[in-house]
Write a protein that holds these residues in place. Structure first.
Motif, PDB file in Angstrom:
ATOM      1  N   GLU A 130      31.193 -89.040 -90.602  1.00  8.63           N
ATOM      2  CA  GLU A 130      31.883 -89.554 -89.416  1.00  8.63           C
ATOM      3  C   GLU A 130      31.418 -90.949 -88.998  1.00  8.63           C
ATOM      4  O   GLU A 130      32.096 -91.610 -88.224  1.00  8.63           O
ATOM      5  CB  GLU A 130      31.725 -88.576 -88.246  1.00  8.63           C
ATOM      6  N   ALA A 131      30.279 -91.418 -89.494  1.00 10.66           N
ATOM      7  CA  ALA A 131      29.785 -92.755 -89.143  1.00 10.66           C
ATOM      8  C   ALA A 131      30.603 -93.859 -89.816  1.00 10.66           C
ATOM      9  O   ALA A 131      30.562 -95.012 -89.393  1.00 10.66           O
ATOM     10  CB  ALA A 131      28.312 -92.895 -89.511  1.00 10.66           C
ATOM     11  N   VAL A 132      31.337 -93.507 -90.854  1.00 14.43           N
ATOM     12  CA  VAL A 132      32.188 -94.477 -91.561  1.00 14.43           C
ATOM     13  C   VAL A 132      33.612 -94.300 -91.018  1.00 14.43           C
ATOM     14  O   VAL A 132      34.180 -93.210 -91.145  1.00 14.43           O
ATOM     15  CB  VAL A 132      32.145 -94.243 -93.085  1.00 14.43           C
ATOM     16  N   PRO A 133      34.196 -95.343 -90.402  1.00  9.59           N
ATOM     17  CA  PRO A 133      35.487 -95.177 -89.710  1.00  9.59           C
ATOM     18  C   PRO A 133      36.589 -94.517 -90.539  1.00  9.59           C
ATOM     19  O   PRO A 133      37.237 -93.579 -90.059  1.00  9.59           O
ATOM     20  CB  PRO A 133      35.849 -96.602 -89.293  1.00  9.59           C
ATOM     21  N   TRP A 134      36.828 -94.965 -91.765  1.00  3.23           N
ATOM     22  CA  TRP A 134      37.927 -94.377 -92.531  1.00  3.23           C
ATOM     23  C   TRP A 134      37.605 -92.926 -92.912  1.00  3.23           C
ATOM     24  O   TRP A 134      38.504 -92.087 -92.978  1.00  3.23           O
ATOM     25  CB  TRP A 134      38.297 -95.212 -93.754  1.00  3.23           C
ATOM     26  N   ALA A 140      39.066 -85.962 -89.643  1.00  6.91           N
ATOM     27  CA  ALA A 140      39.986 -85.487 -88.595  1.00  6.91           C
ATOM     28  C   ALA A 140      41.253 -84.910 -89.220  1.00  6.91           C
ATOM     29  O   ALA A 140      41.745 -83.854 -88.786  1.00  6.91           O
ATOM     30  CB  ALA A 140      40.320 -86.626 -87.633  1.00  6.91           C
ATOM     31  N   CYS A 141      41.771 -85.571 -90.238  1.00  3.54           N
ATOM     32  CA  CYS A 141      42.972 -85.061 -90.925  1.00  3.54           C
ATOM     33  C   CYS A 141      42.682 -83.726 -91.608  1.00  3.54           C
ATOM     34  O   CYS A 141      43.513 -82.804 -91.564  1.00  3.54           O
ATOM     35  CB  CYS A 141      43.470 -86.081 -91.948  1.00  3.54           C
ATOM     36  N   LEU A 142      41.516 -83.602 -92.237  1.00  2.00           N
ATOM     37  CA  LEU A 142      41.166 -82.352 -92.907  1.00  2.00           C
ATOM     38  C   LEU A 142      41.006 -81.216 -91.906  1.00  2.00           C
ATOM     39  O   LEU A 142      41.430 -80.088 -92.166  1.00  2.00           O
ATOM     40  CB  LEU A 142      39.899 -82.527 -93.744  1.00  2.00           C
ATOM     41  N   ARG A 143      40.426 -81.518 -90.750  1.00  2.00           N
ATOM     42  CA  ARG A 143      40.313 -80.484 -89.713  1.00  2.00           C
ATOM     43  C   ARG A 143      41.689 -80.069 -89.210  1.00  2.00           C
ATOM     44  O   ARG A 143      41.955 -78.889 -88.994  1.00  2.00           O
ATOM     45  CB  ARG A 143      39.441 -80.979 -88.564  1.00  2.00           C
ATOM     46  N   ASP A 144      42.579 -81.049 -89.013  1.00  2.00           N
ATOM     47  CA  ASP A 144      43.953 -80.737 -88.602  1.00  2.00           C
ATOM     48  C   ASP A 144      44.635 -79.869 -89.653  1.00  2.00           C
ATOM     49  O   ASP A 144      45.299 -78.882 -89.329  1.00  2.00           O
ATOM     50  CB  ASP A 144      44.771 -82.023 -88.407  1.00  2.00           C
ATOM     51  N   ALA A 145      44.482 -80.249 -90.916  1.00  4.32           N
ATOM     52  CA  ALA A 145      45.097 -79.480 -92.005  1.00  4.32           C
ATOM     53  C   ALA A 145      44.548 -78.060 -92.029  1.00  4.32           C
ATOM     54  O   ALA A 145      45.307 -77.099 -92.177  1.00  4.32           O
ATOM     55  CB  ALA A 145      44.862 -80.183 -93.340  1.00  4.32           C
ATOM     56  N   ARG A 167      50.090 -86.718 -85.819  1.00  5.41           N
ATOM     57  CA  ARG A 167      49.655 -87.610 -86.891  1.00  5.41           C
ATOM     58  C   ARG A 167      48.145 -87.675 -86.901  1.00  5.41           C
ATOM     59  O   ARG A 167      47.510 -87.699 -85.872  1.00  5.41           O
ATOM     60  CB  ARG A 167      50.183 -89.024 -86.681  1.00  5.41           C
ATOM     61  N   CYS A 168      47.574 -87.759 -88.078  1.00  8.87           N
ATOM     62  CA  CYS A 168      46.125 -87.910 -88.173  1.00  8.87           C
ATOM     63  C   CYS A 168      45.714 -89.184 -87.471  1.00  8.87           C
ATOM     64  O   CYS A 168      46.338 -90.224 -87.623  1.00  8.87           O
ATOM     65  CB  CYS A 168      45.690 -87.958 -89.624  1.00  8.87           C
ATOM     66  N   GLY A 169      44.653 -89.102 -86.679  1.00  6.02           N
ATOM     67  CA  GLY A 169      44.146 -90.269 -85.976  1.00  6.02           C
ATOM     68  C   GLY A 169      44.810 -90.516 -84.641  1.00  6.02           C
ATOM     69  O   GLY A 169      44.439 -91.411 -83.915  1.00  6.02           O
ATOM     70  N   SER A 170      45.808 -89.736 -84.294  1.00  8.01           N
ATOM     71  CA  SER A 170      46.509 -89.914 -83.034  1.00  8.01           C
ATOM     72  C   SER A 170      46.240 -88.725 -82.139  1.00  8.01           C
ATOM     73  O   SER A 170      46.317 -87.592 -82.568  1.00  8.01           O
ATOM     74  CB  SER A 170      48.013 -90.029 -83.285  1.00  8.01           C
ATOM     75  N   SER A 171      45.945 -88.979 -80.883  1.00  2.83           N
ATOM     76  CA  SER A 171      45.702 -87.861 -79.981  1.00  2.83           C
ATOM     77  C   SER A 171      46.982 -87.377 -79.306  1.00  2.83           C
ATOM     78  O   SER A 171      46.979 -86.378 -78.629  1.00  2.83           O
ATOM     79  CB  SER A 171      44.675 -88.262 -78.922  1.00  2.83           C
ATOM     80  N   ALA A 172      48.070 -88.081 -79.504  1.00  2.00           N
ATOM     81  CA  ALA A 172      49.335 -87.688 -78.890  1.00  2.00           C
ATOM     82  C   ALA A 172      50.049 -86.687 -79.782  1.00  2.00           C
ATOM     83  O   ALA A 172      50.429 -87.012 -80.893  1.00  2.00           O
ATOM     84  CB  ALA A 172      50.215 -88.921 -78.683  1.00  2.00           C
ATOM     85  N   PRO A 173      50.248 -85.440 -79.308  1.00  2.00           N
ATOM     86  CA  PRO A 173      50.888 -84.431 -80.151  1.00  2.00           C
ATOM     87  C   PRO A 173      52.279 -84.817 -80.611  1.00  2.00           C
ATOM     88  O   PRO A 173      52.735 -84.364 -81.633  1.00  2.00           O
ATOM     89  CB  PRO A 173      50.934 -83.190 -79.259  1.00  2.00           C
ATOM     90  N   SER A 174      52.974 -85.649 -79.869  1.00  2.00           N
ATOM     91  CA  SER A 174      54.347 -85.972 -80.247  1.00  2.00           C
ATOM     92  C   SER A 174      54.437 -87.212 -81.121  1.00  2.00           C
ATOM     93  O   SER A 174      55.519 -87.651 -81.451  1.00  2.00           O
ATOM     94  CB  SER A 174      55.185 -86.168 -78.990  1.00  2.00           C
ATOM     95  N   ALA A 175      53.305 -87.786 -81.509  1.00  2.00           N
ATOM     96  CA  ALA A 175      53.334 -89.036 -82.282  1.00  2.00           C
ATOM     97  C   ALA A 175      54.096 -88.874 -83.592  1.00  2.00           C
ATOM     98  O   ALA A 175      54.828 -89.762 -84.003  1.00  2.00           O
ATOM     99  CB  ALA A 175      51.904 -89.528 -82.555  1.00  2.00           C
ATOM    100  N   TRP A 176      53.909 -87.734 -84.252  1.00  2.00           N
ATOM    101  CA  TRP A 176      54.586 -87.530 -85.538  1.00  2.00           C
ATOM    102  C   TRP A 176      56.093 -87.414 -85.330  1.00  2.00           C
ATOM    103  O   TRP A 176      56.877 -88.063 -86.006  1.00  2.00           O
ATOM    104  CB  TRP A 176      54.051 -86.265 -86.199  1.00  2.00           C
ATOM    105  N   ALA A 177      56.501 -86.602 -84.384  1.00  2.00           N
ATOM    106  CA  ALA A 177      57.927 -86.384 -84.150  1.00  2.00           C
ATOM    107  C   ALA A 177      58.612 -87.642 -83.634  1.00  2.00           C
ATOM    108  O   ALA A 177      59.783 -87.877 -83.910  1.00  2.00           O
ATOM    109  CB  ALA A 177      58.123 -85.243 -83.162  1.00  2.00           C
ATOM    110  N   ALA A 178      57.872 -88.470 -82.888  1.00  2.00           N
ATOM    111  CA  ALA A 178      58.470 -89.662 -82.296  1.00  2.00           C
ATOM    112  C   ALA A 178      58.465 -90.856 -83.246  1.00  2.00           C
ATOM    113  O   ALA A 178      59.010 -91.900 -82.929  1.00  2.00           O
ATOM    114  CB  ALA A 178      57.699 -90.039 -81.024  1.00  2.00           C
ATOM    115  N   ARG A 179      57.864 -90.689 -84.410  1.00  2.00           N
ATOM    116  CA  ARG A 179      57.761 -91.785 -85.356  1.00  2.00           C
ATOM    117  C   ARG A 179      59.144 -92.227 -85.799  1.00  2.00           C
ATOM    118  O   ARG A 179      59.982 -91.397 -86.162  1.00  2.00           O
ATOM    119  CB  ARG A 179      56.943 -91.324 -86.568  1.00  2.00           C
TER     120      ARG A 179
END
Length: 192
Positions: A130-134, A140-145, A167-179
């Motif tokens: 987690e100390a490396v940004p990418w 975070a994506c793996l935890r979501d998955a 979306r991975c990296g986004s805290s807004a639940p609707s970010a994926w649908a609103a893309r």
């Protein structure tokens, strides 16, 4: 798909795990284990696997390398890599998935990115810190998955695959649908 317990590895005499992970239509399975009283025996499989230390410190052995995973860290274990997880006061989350889940074998994605990972000489594992940004974003994506696969009926209803509406990296639940829909793509071929 319910989350499964991962400590009962059944393997061939060569160490190949005999269990099927997921199903042919959805080749991924999630595992959760309190490692305080259990370990995961040495084994290998053709699937990729990621292991996340959700609480405590995990010790993962891959081929001849011992890796310490602090809480919040993870490891990607490559196809065919012999690995085990030692008993320790920790909570493990992992997912085991067939490479074809990431991309079909007849795609440029498979040929350029996935197939090289399955060839001799490819790295046996990649650490994720987690100390490396990418890498923090990947974790975070793996935890979501992991959460989405653990609740497979939601995935089947949404039809969005293993990554949720978020979306991975986004805290807004609707970010994926609103893309917005992607613009039309050019027909030029990538160089290389």
């Amino acid at each position: 798909m319910a989350v499964q317990v991962c400590n009962n590895v059944v393997a061939s005499s060569e160490g190949r795990e005999l269990a099927q992970h997921g199903s042919p239509m959805f080749p991924i399975a999630c595992y959760a284990e309190d490692m305080t009283a259990d370990s995961v025996a040495w084994h290998w499989h053709e699937e990729f696997e990621y292991i996340l230390s959700e609480k405590g410190i995990l010790y993962v052995d891959v081929n001849k390398t011992r890796v310490r995973l602090n809480q919040g860290e993870g490891i990607f274990v490559n196809s065919g890599a012999l690995h085990a997880v030692e008993q320790s006061p920790a909570l493990l989350h992992s997912s085991v998935f067939h490479p074809r889940l990431v991309g079909g074998m007849d795609t440029i994605f498979w040929q350029k990115l996935i197939k090289p990972m399955t060839q001799p000489g490819a790295p046996a594992f990649f650490l994720l810190n987690e100390a490396v940004p990418w890498q923090k974003e990947v974790l975070a994506c793996l935890r979501d998955a992991w959460r989405e696969v653990a609740d497979e009926p939601l995935i089947m209803r949404t039809g969005r695959g293993i990554i949720s509406r978020r979306r991975c990296g986004s805290s807004a639940p609707s970010a994926w649908a609103a893309r917005p829909k992607s613009p039309s793509r050019s027909r030029s071929r990538p160089s290389g």
